[in-house]
Design an enzyme around this catalytic site. Structure first.
Site, PDB file in Angstrom:
ATOM      1  N   GLY A   1      55.240  31.935 -65.344  1.00 37.62           N
ATOM      2  CA  GLY A   1      54.836  32.915 -66.332  1.00 37.62           C
ATOM      3  C   GLY A   1      55.665  32.835 -67.594  1.00 37.62           C
ATOM      4  O   GLY A   1      56.567  32.003 -67.740  1.00 37.62           O
ATOM      5  N   ILE A   2      55.366  33.728 -68.530  1.00 39.58           N
ATOM      6  CA  ILE A   2      56.098  33.795 -69.788  1.00 39.58           C
ATOM      7  C   ILE A   2      57.449  34.459 -69.553  1.00 39.58           C
ATOM      8  O   ILE A   2      57.565  35.412 -68.800  1.00 39.58           O
ATOM      9  CB  ILE A   2      55.293  34.603 -70.827  1.00 39.58           C
ATOM     10  CG1 ILE A   2      53.987  33.880 -71.160  1.00 39.58           C
ATOM     11  CG2 ILE A   2      56.093  34.828 -72.099  1.00 39.58           C
ATOM     12  CD1 ILE A   2      53.087  34.641 -72.101  1.00 39.58           C
ATOM     13  N   GLY A   3      58.481  33.962 -70.209  1.00 40.45           N
ATOM     14  CA  GLY A   3      59.796  34.593 -70.118  1.00 40.45           C
ATOM     15  C   GLY A   3      60.882  33.621 -69.741  1.00 40.45           C
ATOM     16  O   GLY A   3      60.629  32.520 -69.230  1.00 40.45           O
TER      17      GLY A   3
ATOM     18  N   LYS B   1      69.913  47.579 -76.302  1.00 36.47           N
ATOM     19  CA  LYS B   1      70.603  46.841 -77.354  1.00 36.47           C
ATOM     20  C   LYS B   1      71.265  47.764 -78.375  1.00 36.47           C
ATOM     21  O   LYS B   1      72.258  47.390 -78.998  1.00 36.47           O
ATOM     22  CB  LYS B   1      69.625  45.900 -78.057  1.00 36.47           C
ATOM     23  CG  LYS B   1      69.125  44.759 -77.181  1.00 36.47           C
ATOM     24  CD  LYS B   1      68.176  43.860 -77.926  1.00 36.47           C
ATOM     25  CE  LYS B   1      67.669  42.727 -77.033  1.00 36.47           C
ATOM     26  NZ  LYS B   1      66.712  41.843 -77.748  1.00 36.47           N
TER      27      LYS B   1
ATOM     28  N   GLU C   1      48.773  29.054 -66.100  1.00 35.28           N
ATOM     29  CA  GLU C   1      48.185  29.662 -67.293  1.00 35.28           C
ATOM     30  C   GLU C   1      48.843  29.116 -68.556  1.00 35.28           C
ATOM     31  O   GLU C   1      48.195  28.636 -69.471  1.00 35.28           O
ATOM     32  CB  GLU C   1      48.368  31.178 -67.202  1.00 35.28           C
ATOM     33  CG  GLU C   1      48.029  31.954 -68.458  1.00 35.28           C
ATOM     34  CD  GLU C   1      48.370  33.429 -68.282  1.00 35.28           C
ATOM     35  OE1 GLU C   1      47.849  34.035 -67.333  1.00 35.28           O
ATOM     36  OE2 GLU C   1      49.160  33.965 -69.088  1.00 35.28           O
TER      37      GLU C   1
ATOM     38  N   MET D   1      63.233  33.853 -67.392  1.00 40.92           N
ATOM     39  CA  MET D   1      63.571  33.638 -65.981  1.00 40.92           C
ATOM     40  C   MET D   1      62.642  32.635 -65.297  1.00 40.92           C
ATOM     41  O   MET D   1      63.119  31.714 -64.615  1.00 40.92           O
ATOM     42  CB  MET D   1      63.603  34.963 -65.229  1.00 40.92           C
ATOM     43  CG  MET D   1      64.215  34.851 -63.836  1.00 40.92           C
ATOM     44  SD  MET D   1      64.676  36.438 -63.157  1.00 40.92           S
ATOM     45  CE  MET D   1      66.115  36.861 -64.146  1.00 40.92           C
TER      46      MET D   1
END
Length: 448
Positions: free
Chosen positions: A220-222, A370, A245, A224
């Protein structure tokens, strides 16, 4: 008439092409790294003449010029199928909104549900000798967009890689209304390929041993999932497949390490299948005219039945928050929108239904604000009010943090609470136990 003659007839400038856009129109900007560049700037220059132009797109890697015109929301509204950080910021500016969906359904949305699409414009690779423009790494659903749009404008960029595929990865000059030759900017790069953090490495050390030789991967996106992919590249695993994907840099590293034969897949043998790609220039160079890779529409790639037909399918995705019932939010934190559902639901279910398959939701145990520096637990008693459950408690398979991994399938509510608290950051466990007791999903005999 030859294709080259037809090309010359349809060739125009960006300024002329965007004159086809009218106030109140629905406009499509394609997808991710293939969103228009010269056409976007030309459209922004016309902002004073336009009101209520509604634009669809997603996963922006560059802030569009139309976002920066004076009083942008009066002229343009961005409607995102999946949000990047750029779009997330635009939500707060009153420009951008999310369109909820299962990403696998997107081509069908255009063909069956979207009643109004006036103009589509996006970047493509140069036309080949047969009259075809390749969609490059932003294919995803663009064939369906072209079928529905009243006007199709392509912006040719010599730096768009030609992404080979099985079908629906090109548009023909006969189906294009206008051609614009852009200034050939380099492809926008998407981060996520930096050095691994200690938490990334701890999670990867838990996940990678669960992957057998011959497994088929989805990332997936990201940071990790990408980090896990990098560790796979450095592992002893072999004969892996790809059916994902999003194609990310980690796959390029795996290919360079000789990990990806794709020969144990029952479908698309020998080919790395993906719906779209975004990453470094190294990734775009690797994909260009590479027959080992297969760009296909997202309705094909993310189809649950197709995913589940591949043995030992391994799905690796991230999350924002998880509650003690096993609900996963991967797209919002409360009412604060972050990304989108994407294909997480499809791959979580498809991997679980695959013979020998496993679905992993991976995240750090905590997140740090943050602005304030405050640390909070990603594992919560309940999701924040307004949070969207991307993966339901009935779909979740494996959850992984740097403190451990748990398979929640078949666990009662009290067992889930115990297991999830057991992989939360220790500084939050007593608080989570107290909340679980209030919710009547804790047994005093439990040990953490």
């Amino acid at each position: 008439m030859s294709y080259q003659e037809e090309y010359k007839q349809k060739l125009t400038t960006a300024d002329e092409a965007v004159k086809t856009v009218k106030s109140g129109d629905w406009l499509d900007y394609g997808w991710s790294v293939c969103s228009p560049n010269a056409l976007d700037k030309a459209l922004a220059a016309r902002a004073g003449e336009l009101t209520d132009v509604k634009v669809r797109g997603g996963i922006l890697t560059r802030r569009p010029a139309i976002f920066d015109v004076p009083d942008a929301p009066a002229h343009f509204t961005w409607n995102s199928w999946h949000m990047s950080g750029i779009e997330r910021k635009a939500v707060g500016e009153g420009i951008a909104y999310y369109i909820p969906l299962r990403y696998s359904e997107l081509p069908g949305y255009y063909r069956n549900c979207i009643k109004s699409l006036d103009v589509a414009m996006f970047q493509v690779a140069p036309m080949d000798e047969h009259g075809w423009f390749n969609f490059g790494p932003g294919g995803s659903h663009l064939k369906a967009v072209c079928e529905v749009a009243k006007k199709v404008i392509v912006e040719v960029n010599r730096n768009v890689p030609v992404c080979l595929g099985g079908f629906d990865n090109c548009v023909h000059i006969d189906d294009v209304d206008m051609v614009v030759e852009g200034k050939n900017p380099p492809m926008e790069e998407l981060g996520g390929s930096g050095a691994l953090s200690d938490i990334d490495m701890a999670v990867a050390r838990l996940v990678v041993p669960e992957i057998p030789d011959g497994a088929c991967l989805q990332l997936g996106i990201g940071s990790m999932p990408n980090a896990i992919g990098k560790m796979i590249a450095e592992s002893e695993l072999k004969d892996l497949g790809v059916h994902t994907e999003m194609y990310v840099d980690a796959f390029v590293e795996m290919a360079a390490a000789g990990k990806l034969s794709c020969l144990r897949k029952p479908i698309d043998r020998g080919r790395q299948v993906y719906a779209f790609a975004a990453g470094s220039q190294k990734l775009y160079d690797y994909l260009n005219n590479n027959p080992a890779c297969m760009a296909a529409p997202v309705s094909y790639v993310n189809d649950i039945a197709r995913v589940s037909s591949i043995d030992n399918f391994i799905s690796i995705n991230g999350a924002v928050d998880i509650d003690l019932f096993g609900q996963v939010s991967s797209e919002s934190s409360g009412v604060h929108h972050i990304s989108g559902a994407g294909g997480q639901q499809d791959f979580v279910m498809g991997a679980y239904l695959s013979k020998g398959g496993k679905s992993f939701i991976c995240c750090s145990s905590t997140v740090t604000n943050k602005k304030t520096g405050e640390k909070t637990s990603r594992i919560r008693p309940t999701l924040l009010e307004g949070s969207v459950a991307t993966c339901t408690r009935t779909n979740l398979h494996y959850l992984v943090t740097e403190y451990g991994m748990v398979n929640v399938k078949g666990l009662a509510t009290w067992q889930r609470a115990e297991a999830l608290i057991g992989i939360a950051n220790p500084i939050f466990r007593d608080q989570l136990i107290a909340e679980a007791e209030k919710m009547h999903i804790w047994r005093r005999s439990n040990k953490i």
